[in-house]
Motif scaffolding. Structure first.
Motif, PDB file in Angstrom:
ATOM      1  N   ILE A   1      -5.514 -11.077  -5.201  1.00 28.41           N
ATOM      2  CA  ILE A   1      -6.643 -10.732  -6.053  1.00 28.41           C
ATOM      3  C   ILE A   1      -6.732  -9.204  -6.107  1.00 28.41           C
ATOM      4  O   ILE A   1      -7.080  -8.565  -5.107  1.00 28.41           O
ATOM      5  N   PRO A   2      -6.388  -8.617  -7.255  1.00 25.70           N
ATOM      6  CA  PRO A   2      -6.394  -7.150  -7.354  1.00 25.70           C
ATOM      7  C   PRO A   2      -7.780  -6.559  -7.070  1.00 25.70           C
ATOM      8  O   PRO A   2      -8.800  -7.105  -7.468  1.00 25.70           O
ATOM      9  N   GLY A   3      -7.783  -5.432  -6.354  1.00 23.80           N
ATOM     10  CA  GLY A   3      -9.006  -4.685  -6.118  1.00 23.80           C
ATOM     11  C   GLY A   3      -9.925  -5.218  -5.032  1.00 23.80           C
ATOM     12  O   GLY A   3     -11.004  -4.687  -4.827  1.00 23.80           O
ATOM     13  N   THR A   4      -9.497  -6.248  -4.304  1.00 22.40           N
ATOM     14  CA  THR A   4     -10.389  -6.830  -3.294  1.00 22.40           C
ATOM     15  C   THR A   4      -9.928  -6.577  -1.866  1.00 22.40           C
ATOM     16  O   THR A   4     -10.516  -7.090  -0.938  1.00 22.40           O
ATOM     17  N   ASN A   5      -8.908  -5.804  -1.697  1.00 24.80           N
ATOM     18  CA  ASN A   5      -8.299  -5.663  -0.370  1.00 24.80           C
ATOM     19  C   ASN A   5      -8.433  -4.269   0.215  1.00 24.80           C
ATOM     20  O   ASN A   5      -7.570  -3.821   0.950  1.00 24.80           O
ATOM     21  N   THR A   6      -9.510  -3.586  -0.056  1.00 26.20           N
ATOM     22  CA  THR A   6      -9.643  -2.207   0.398  1.00 26.20           C
ATOM     23  C   THR A   6      -9.609  -2.094   1.916  1.00 26.20           C
ATOM     24  O   THR A   6      -8.886  -1.255   2.461  1.00 26.20           O
ATOM     25  N   MET A   7     -10.365  -2.936   2.625  1.00 18.94           N
ATOM     26  CA  MET A   7     -10.369  -2.868   4.083  1.00 18.94           C
ATOM     27  C   MET A   7      -8.996  -3.244   4.641  1.00 18.94           C
ATOM     28  O   MET A   7      -8.482  -2.585   5.540  1.00 18.94           O
ATOM     29  N   ARG A   8      -8.401  -4.289   4.097  1.00 17.96           N
ATOM     30  CA  ARG A   8      -7.081  -4.720   4.550  1.00 17.96           C
ATOM     31  C   ARG A   8      -6.076  -3.588   4.369  1.00 17.96           C
ATOM     32  O   ARG A   8      -5.310  -3.272   5.271  1.00 17.96           O
ATOM     33  N   LYS A   9      -6.076  -2.961   3.210  1.00 15.29           N
ATOM     34  CA  LYS A   9      -5.125  -1.877   2.948  1.00 15.29           C
ATOM     35  C   LYS A   9      -5.374  -0.679   3.864  1.00 15.29           C
ATOM     36  O   LYS A   9      -4.428  -0.042   4.313  1.00 15.29           O
ATOM     37  N   SER A  10      -6.629  -0.385   4.160  1.00 13.54           N
ATOM     38  CA  SER A  10      -6.893   0.738   5.074  1.00 13.54           C
ATOM     39  C   SER A  10      -6.384   0.421   6.478  1.00 13.54           C
ATOM     40  O   SER A  10      -5.870   1.293   7.179  1.00 13.54           O
ATOM     41  N   LYS A  11      -6.503  -0.826   6.914  1.00  6.32           N
ATOM     42  CA  LYS A  11      -5.970  -1.235   8.221  1.00  6.32           C
ATOM     43  C   LYS A  11      -4.438  -1.203   8.217  1.00  6.32           C
ATOM     44  O   LYS A  11      -3.810  -0.849   9.212  1.00  6.32           O
ATOM     45  N   GLU A  12      -3.827  -1.573   7.090  1.00  2.06           N
ATOM     46  CA  GLU A  12      -2.369  -1.475   6.970  1.00  2.06           C
ATOM     47  C   GLU A  12      -1.935  -0.019   7.137  1.00  2.06           C
ATOM     48  O   GLU A  12      -0.942   0.264   7.812  1.00  2.06           O
ATOM     49  N   ASP A  13      -2.690   0.892   6.523  1.00  2.09           N
ATOM     50  CA  ASP A  13      -2.364   2.321   6.644  1.00  2.09           C
ATOM     51  C   ASP A  13      -2.446   2.781   8.092  1.00  2.09           C
ATOM     52  O   ASP A  13      -1.611   3.556   8.554  1.00  2.09           O
TER      53      ASP A  13
END
Length: 139
Positions: A85-97
């Motif tokens: 789902i585009p645009g819904t993974n902000t926290m997940r992506k920050s943790k990936e970083d």
């Protein structure tokens, strides 16, 4: 193979400092991402890479994942739905970083080992520009 989980199998081929980087990443992620580092890594790999536009919600390149139980299949499908789902993974992506930066700082980002073992390959790891990244210690 268990490197990113809470308990690594004794037969795992990862060198000690890679195991330590994994432990640091696991500890750093688990406080604010209770699903854990394996869940985070699965989301990263089923979302990437894409051969088409980054805005596409689908992973255009096949991903192979070894699963043992129906529960694992359901977990991966749940993760895939979440990251699709585009645009819904902000926290997940920050943790990936965060996780990626830990492995990068330790010198293990995007590193792999050969299977079956190939001493020539394992001794010299290089990045996309041909720069030497890390040598494995002789065992």
């Amino acid at each position: 193979m268990g490197l990113l989980g809470p308990s690594r199998p004794s037969w795992h081929p990862a060198p000690g400092d890679m195991v330590e980087a994994s432990r640091v990443a696991q500890t750093s992620i688990s406080a604010n991402f209770p699903e854990g580092l394996p869940n985070l890594a699965l989301g990263f790999c089923v979302r990437r890479p894409k051969s088409h536009a980054e805005t596409s919600p689908y992973n255009d390149v096949p991903t192979v994942i070894g699963l043992s139980t129906t529960r694992e299949v359901h977990e991966v499908m749940s993760i895939w739905r979440e990251v699709s789902i585009p645009g819904t993974n902000t926290m997940r992506k920050s943790k990936e970083d965060v996780a990626r930066s830990i492995f990068q700082a330790a010198g293990w980002l995007n590193w792999s080992w050969s299977s079956p073992p190939n001493e020539d390959f394992d001794r010299l790891a290089v990045d996309q520009l041909g720069r030497r990244l890390r040598s494995l210690p002789k065992q």
